[in-house]
Write a protein that holds these residues in place. Sequence first.
Motif, PDB file in Angstrom:
ATOM      1  N   UNK A 165       0.829  -1.098   0.074  1.00 17.84           N
ATOM      2  CA  UNK A 165       0.023   0.111   0.047  1.00 17.84           C
ATOM      3  C   UNK A 165       0.868   1.228   0.149  1.00 17.84           C
ATOM      4  N   UNK A 166       1.827   1.227   0.606  1.00 15.55           N
ATOM      5  CA  UNK A 166       3.062   2.435   0.919  1.00 15.55           C
ATOM      6  C   UNK A 166       3.483   2.503  -0.642  1.00 15.55           C
ATOM      7  N   UNK A 215       8.977  13.967   1.624  1.00 15.94           N
ATOM      8  CA  UNK A 215       7.505  13.360   1.843  1.00 15.94           C
ATOM      9  C   UNK A 215       7.138  13.926   3.390  1.00 15.94           C
ATOM     10  N   UNK A 216       6.112  14.150   3.401  1.00 17.45           N
ATOM     11  CA  UNK A 216       5.505  14.651   4.757  1.00 17.45           C
ATOM     12  C   UNK A 216       4.204  13.736   4.804  1.00 17.45           C
ATOM     13  N   UNK A 217       3.836  13.223   6.143  1.00 12.20           N
ATOM     14  CA  UNK A 217       2.528  12.389   6.126  1.00 12.20           C
ATOM     15  C   UNK A 217       1.736  13.367   7.346  1.00 12.20           C
ATOM     16  N   UNK A 218       0.867  14.266   7.278  1.00 10.01           N
ATOM     17  CA  UNK A 218       0.427  14.870   8.302  1.00 10.01           C
ATOM     18  C   UNK A 218      -0.818  14.244   8.823  1.00 10.01           C
ATOM     19  N   UNK A 219      -0.943  14.470  10.248  1.00 11.10           N
ATOM     20  CA  UNK A 219      -2.384  13.904  10.841  1.00 11.10           C
ATOM     21  C   UNK A 219      -3.409  14.852  10.326  1.00 11.10           C
ATOM     22  N   UNK A 239      -3.268   8.951   5.949  1.00 17.45           N
ATOM     23  CA  UNK A 239      -2.771   7.672   5.968  1.00 17.45           C
ATOM     24  C   UNK A 239      -2.859   6.989   7.197  1.00 17.45           C
ATOM     25  N   UNK A 240      -3.403   5.803   7.249  1.00 19.85           N
ATOM     26  CA  UNK A 240      -3.494   5.162   8.655  1.00 19.85           C
ATOM     27  C   UNK A 240      -1.966   4.688   9.005  1.00 19.85           C
ATOM     28  N   UNK A 241      -1.961   4.500  10.467  1.00 21.10           N
ATOM     29  CA  UNK A 241      -0.613   4.272  11.298  1.00 21.10           C
ATOM     30  C   UNK A 241       0.104   2.965  10.579  1.00 21.10           C
ATOM     31  N   UNK A 246       5.008   1.459   7.182  1.00 19.46           N
ATOM     32  CA  UNK A 246       5.632   1.157   5.944  1.00 19.46           C
ATOM     33  C   UNK A 246       6.333   2.217   5.201  1.00 19.46           C
ATOM     34  N   UNK A 247       5.859   3.286   5.141  1.00 16.45           N
ATOM     35  CA  UNK A 247       6.256   4.568   4.676  1.00 16.45           C
ATOM     36  C   UNK A 247       7.636   4.907   5.234  1.00 16.45           C
ATOM     37  N   UNK A 248       7.724   4.946   6.712  1.00 18.28           N
ATOM     38  CA  UNK A 248       8.831   5.320   7.386  1.00 18.28           C
ATOM     39  C   UNK A 248      10.033   4.062   7.074  1.00 18.28           C
ATOM     40  N   UNK A 249       9.779   3.047   6.981  1.00 18.61           N
ATOM     41  CA  UNK A 249      10.686   1.774   6.808  1.00 18.61           C
ATOM     42  C   UNK A 249      11.270   1.685   5.532  1.00 18.61           C
TER      43      UNK A 249
END
Length: 315
Positions: A165-166, A215-219, A239-241, A246-249
Amino acid sequence: MIEGRPLIVRLRNFVGDTVLSVPALRLLEQHGWRLELVGKGWARGLLEAEGWRVHVRPNGLSERIGQLRDLRRQLRAEDPGFDRRSNALLFPYAFSAALDARLAGLKAEGHAGDGRTWLLRRGLPRREGRHTLVEYWELACDFLGVQAEPPIDIGMKVSEAQRDAARSLLAGHGVGAGYVLICPFANGRVEFLDRSWPVFPDFVRRAHAAGRQVVIVPGPAEVEGAKALYPDAVRLDGVGLGVYNALLQLAGVVVANDTGPAHMAAGVGARLLSIWGPVDPGRWAPWGSTVKLMRRQPGWVDVDEVMAEVGRALG
């Protein structure tokens, strides 16, 4: 036949704390306990790949008590010995966590203190000067009656479905390998001190100008701030946690303030540059061998230092 003895475990209300409790939860599982976690709604996504069941804790007192009573009734039917032993472990320090468990008829254990020990079946020692992960680890050890060293890395699981998904999300936004994922938001203060690197927007402008994909993944509450402060970053909203893990990894490097997603990054083994200012990192620094703590006293590290580390991380 149930697999393992059921144990109700009350999680804390913050993402970072929940990540730091993962080694302790695994230790409990390894010793034959089947975990029934109670926590915030986001804990389901955060811990989805671990395979633990998470019951979303309601807000109201009567609803909380009702949930725990129903869960106690269900687990007692599965395990006749459930009510004859300690059957709940509390990671929160708060009086209310112990009160909820007592009113629901649970025999809970947790840290002594905060005037709540009389509500517990057993109050366990909270030792001073420990990193928070070690504190949670020792709580589990004391509950189990064992001695063990905490792991060097958390090793939080990420499923292949979450990675797929990521990857799909990144491809849809034209983001390739080696991207810089930023976690610039840090809600609230610690010891009245700000946790936000004041030159984060300057860093992102410099990184973008140098040809880095940022890349930024805001809450949900951070979207407008991300638009205003970080227009050069690829923004991934909603984006769900689990997918965020996965995006972080998958990132080439993560650059983060003292914030929950920094603990997630360390938890999944991402290469993390953890930016710290005046707050003491002794208790709360992200945990793991892939973490580089960047701190200068007094003040903060500058953009040049972080840009240099990003260059080294990305080769």
